[in-house]
Scaffold this motif. Structure first.
Motif, PDB file in Angstrom:
ATOM      1  N   PHE A 139     -80.369 -45.835 -60.948  1.00  0.00           N
ATOM      2  CA  PHE A 139     -79.830 -44.719 -61.701  1.00  0.00           C
ATOM      3  C   PHE A 139     -79.605 -43.568 -60.744  1.00  0.00           C
ATOM      4  O   PHE A 139     -80.435 -43.245 -59.927  1.00  0.00           O
ATOM      5  N   GLN A 140     -78.454 -42.932 -60.842  1.00  0.00           N
ATOM      6  CA  GLN A 140     -78.140 -41.850 -59.934  1.00  0.00           C
ATOM      7  C   GLN A 140     -77.934 -40.574 -60.737  1.00  0.00           C
ATOM      8  O   GLN A 140     -77.054 -40.499 -61.578  1.00  0.00           O
ATOM      9  N   ALA A 141     -78.754 -39.588 -60.488  1.00  0.00           N
ATOM     10  CA  ALA A 141     -78.608 -38.303 -61.177  1.00  0.00           C
ATOM     11  C   ALA A 141     -77.608 -37.436 -60.431  1.00  0.00           C
ATOM     12  O   ALA A 141     -77.566 -37.426 -59.221  1.00  0.00           O
ATOM     13  N   ARG A 142     -76.779 -36.758 -61.168  1.00  0.00           N
ATOM     14  CA  ARG A 142     -75.800 -35.839 -60.596  1.00  0.00           C
ATOM     15  C   ARG A 142     -75.685 -34.624 -61.481  1.00  0.00           C
ATOM     16  O   ARG A 142     -76.028 -34.651 -62.647  1.00  0.00           O
ATOM     17  N   ASN A 143     -75.161 -33.571 -60.930  1.00  0.00           N
ATOM     18  CA  ASN A 143     -74.826 -32.428 -61.769  1.00  0.00           C
ATOM     19  C   ASN A 143     -73.643 -32.818 -62.622  1.00  0.00           C
ATOM     20  O   ASN A 143     -72.732 -33.484 -62.178  1.00  0.00           O
ATOM     21  N   ALA A 144     -73.662 -32.406 -63.844  1.00  0.00           N
ATOM     22  CA  ALA A 144     -72.621 -32.818 -64.779  1.00  0.00           C
ATOM     23  C   ALA A 144     -72.081 -31.595 -65.502  1.00  0.00           C
ATOM     24  O   ALA A 144     -72.583 -30.492 -65.357  1.00  0.00           O
ATOM     25  N   PHE A 145     -71.047 -31.822 -66.306  1.00  0.00           N
ATOM     26  CA  PHE A 145     -70.486 -30.782 -67.144  1.00  0.00           C
ATOM     27  C   PHE A 145     -71.614 -30.174 -67.964  1.00  0.00           C
ATOM     28  O   PHE A 145     -72.360 -30.856 -68.609  1.00  0.00           O
ATOM     29  N   ARG A 146     -71.758 -28.899 -67.899  1.00  0.00           N
ATOM     30  CA  ARG A 146     -72.830 -28.229 -68.631  1.00  0.00           C
ATOM     31  C   ARG A 146     -72.216 -27.282 -69.663  1.00  0.00           C
ATOM     32  O   ARG A 146     -71.759 -26.207 -69.333  1.00  0.00           O
ATOM     33  N   SER A 147     -72.207 -27.724 -70.888  1.00  0.00           N
ATOM     34  CA  SER A 147     -71.802 -26.839 -71.970  1.00  0.00           C
ATOM     35  C   SER A 147     -73.059 -26.130 -72.453  1.00  0.00           C
ATOM     36  O   SER A 147     -74.157 -26.477 -72.052  1.00  0.00           O
ATOM     37  N   PRO A 148     -72.937 -25.183 -73.341  1.00  0.00           N
ATOM     38  CA  PRO A 148     -74.144 -24.523 -73.849  1.00  0.00           C
ATOM     39  C   PRO A 148     -75.087 -25.511 -74.512  1.00  0.00           C
ATOM     40  O   PRO A 148     -76.268 -25.261 -74.617  1.00  0.00           O
ATOM     41  N   SER A 149     -74.578 -26.658 -74.976  1.00  0.00           N
ATOM     42  CA  SER A 149     -75.413 -27.611 -75.693  1.00  0.00           C
ATOM     43  C   SER A 149     -76.048 -28.659 -74.791  1.00  0.00           C
ATOM     44  O   SER A 149     -76.797 -29.489 -75.261  1.00  0.00           O
TER      45      SER A 149
ATOM     46  N   ALA B 259     -73.853 -53.406 -71.371  1.00  0.00           N
ATOM     47  CA  ALA B 259     -75.039 -54.115 -70.888  1.00  0.00           C
ATOM     48  C   ALA B 259     -76.022 -53.112 -70.293  1.00  0.00           C
ATOM     49  O   ALA B 259     -77.235 -53.243 -70.448  1.00  0.00           O
ATOM     50  N   GLN B 260     -75.501 -52.090 -69.636  1.00  0.00           N
ATOM     51  CA  GLN B 260     -76.353 -51.051 -69.060  1.00  0.00           C
ATOM     52  C   GLN B 260     -77.011 -50.215 -70.166  1.00  0.00           C
ATOM     53  O   GLN B 260     -78.153 -49.796 -70.018  1.00  0.00           O
ATOM     54  N   VAL B 261     -76.311 -50.007 -71.258  1.00  0.00           N
ATOM     55  CA  VAL B 261     -76.891 -49.265 -72.372  1.00  0.00           C
ATOM     56  C   VAL B 261     -78.062 -50.046 -72.953  1.00  0.00           C
ATOM     57  O   VAL B 261     -79.133 -49.496 -73.199  1.00  0.00           O
ATOM     58  N   ARG B 262     -77.874 -51.347 -73.148  1.00  0.00           N
ATOM     59  CA  ARG B 262     -78.973 -52.180 -73.653  1.00  0.00           C
ATOM     60  C   ARG B 262     -80.160 -52.154 -72.696  1.00  0.00           C
ATOM     61  O   ARG B 262     -81.306 -52.047 -73.118  1.00  0.00           O
ATOM     62  N   GLU B 263     -79.878 -52.242 -71.405  1.00  0.00           N
ATOM     63  CA  GLU B 263     -80.940 -52.197 -70.396  1.00  0.00           C
ATOM     64  C   GLU B 263     -81.659 -50.846 -70.430  1.00  0.00           C
ATOM     65  O   GLU B 263     -82.891 -50.782 -70.341  1.00  0.00           O
ATOM     66  N   LEU B 264     -80.890 -49.779 -70.553  1.00  0.00           N
ATOM     67  CA  LEU B 264     -81.470 -48.445 -70.635  1.00  0.00           C
ATOM     68  C   LEU B 264     -82.378 -48.319 -71.857  1.00  0.00           C
ATOM     69  O   LEU B 264     -83.489 -47.791 -71.769  1.00  0.00           O
ATOM     70  N   LEU B 265     -81.908 -48.808 -73.001  1.00  0.00           N
ATOM     71  CA  LEU B 265     -82.720 -48.734 -74.222  1.00  0.00           C
ATOM     72  C   LEU B 265     -84.002 -49.543 -74.076  1.00  0.00           C
ATOM     73  O   LEU B 265     -85.070 -49.097 -74.502  1.00  0.00           O
ATOM     74  N   GLU B 266     -83.908 -50.730 -73.479  1.00  0.00           N
ATOM     75  CA  GLU B 266     -85.101 -51.557 -73.269  1.00  0.00           C
ATOM     76  C   GLU B 266     -86.096 -50.875 -72.338  1.00  0.00           C
ATOM     77  O   GLU B 266     -87.305 -50.938 -72.559  1.00  0.00           O
ATOM     78  N   LYS B 267     -85.587 -50.211 -71.303  1.00  0.00           N
ATOM     79  CA  LYS B 267     -86.453 -49.612 -70.290  1.00  0.00           C
ATOM     80  C   LYS B 267     -87.018 -48.261 -70.722  1.00  0.00           C
ATOM     81  O   LYS B 267     -88.217 -48.027 -70.642  1.00  0.00           O
TER      82      LYS B 267
ATOM     83  N   ASP C 184     -90.191 -42.715 -77.085  1.00  0.00           N
ATOM     84  CA  ASP C 184     -91.381 -43.330 -77.664  1.00  0.00           C
ATOM     85  C   ASP C 184     -92.246 -42.294 -78.372  1.00  0.00           C
ATOM     86  O   ASP C 184     -92.816 -42.576 -79.425  1.00  0.00           O
ATOM     87  N   ASP C 185     -92.346 -41.093 -77.800  1.00  0.00           N
ATOM     88  CA  ASP C 185     -93.127 -40.036 -78.450  1.00  0.00           C
ATOM     89  C   ASP C 185     -92.534 -39.673 -79.810  1.00  0.00           C
ATOM     90  O   ASP C 185     -93.260 -39.488 -80.785  1.00  0.00           O
TER      91      ASP C 185
END
Length: 190
Positions: A5-15, A27-35, A70-71
């Motif tokens: 996973f690579q973190a980057r600065n992204a579009f930052r709206s007020p939200s 497939a990556q979304v499923r993997e992300l949800l599992e992890k 999980d919390d």
């Protein structure tokens, strides 16, 4: 960063409180949800074949999933978690999951400026979070977004696709769905 996973600065709206980019597609979304969201995935999304079918059909154009940490899932309480795990309540769990899936990409900025979204399960209200005030009056917008009362905590965008995962702090499905849990009685069960 761990797990590819690579973190980057992204579009930052007020939200937008935190945005992370990932490489891959559904497939990556499923993997992300599992992890990262195992309780939500196992109790709600993993067994929701219909929602994944709709999302799979939307993969080329992108899609959105609202996932609970999980919390946040533990905040539902042990009784509701047991009900979600019970095979008798699979249909209700699938319906709850359908409210957490949108067959198009909906960014945090899109949410911020909308009044609602159409999920696979139905229409869900979207608002702006507020702090302070008294019974909803006099508070000030803090730049956050609420989806049916749940706060959007962070957004994860799948790189090389338009798909998104928004982490939220509560279920966004209608409360009335809990009325239908435990309704199916298997002969011989209590």
């Amino acid at each position: 960063v761990a797990s590819g996973f690579q973190a980057r600065n992204a579009f930052r709206s007020p939200s937008t409180r935190g945005t992370t980019f990932l490489f891959d597609s559904s497939a990556q979304v499923r993997e992300l949800l599992e992890k990262d969201y195992p309780v939500f995935n196992n109790l709600i999304m993993k067994k929701n074949v219909d929602a994944w079918k709709v999302l799979g059909e939307s993969e080329a154009d992108g899609f959105t999933v609202f996932a609970l940490s999980d919390d946040a899932m533990q905040n539902l309480g042990s009784k509701k978690l047991e009900q979600l795990a019970d095979d008798r309540n699979t249909e209700t769990a699938e319906k709850i999951g359908s409210y957490h899936a949108v067959n198009e990409p909906v960014s945090a900025g899109d949410l911020y400026f909308s009044g609602g979204i159409v999920t696979v399960g139905g229409v869900v209200d979207v608002g702006r979070s507020r702090t302070g005030g008294f019974f909803g009056f006099g508070g000030k917008e803090d730049g956050g977004v609420t989806v049916n009362g749940a706060n959007v905590v962070k957004t994860i965008q799948i790189e090389d696709s338009k798909s998104l995962v928004h982490e939220i702090d509560a279920l966004i499905s209608p409360e009335i769905l809990w009325r239908y849990v435990d309704q199916l009685r298997i002969p011989g069960s209590s």
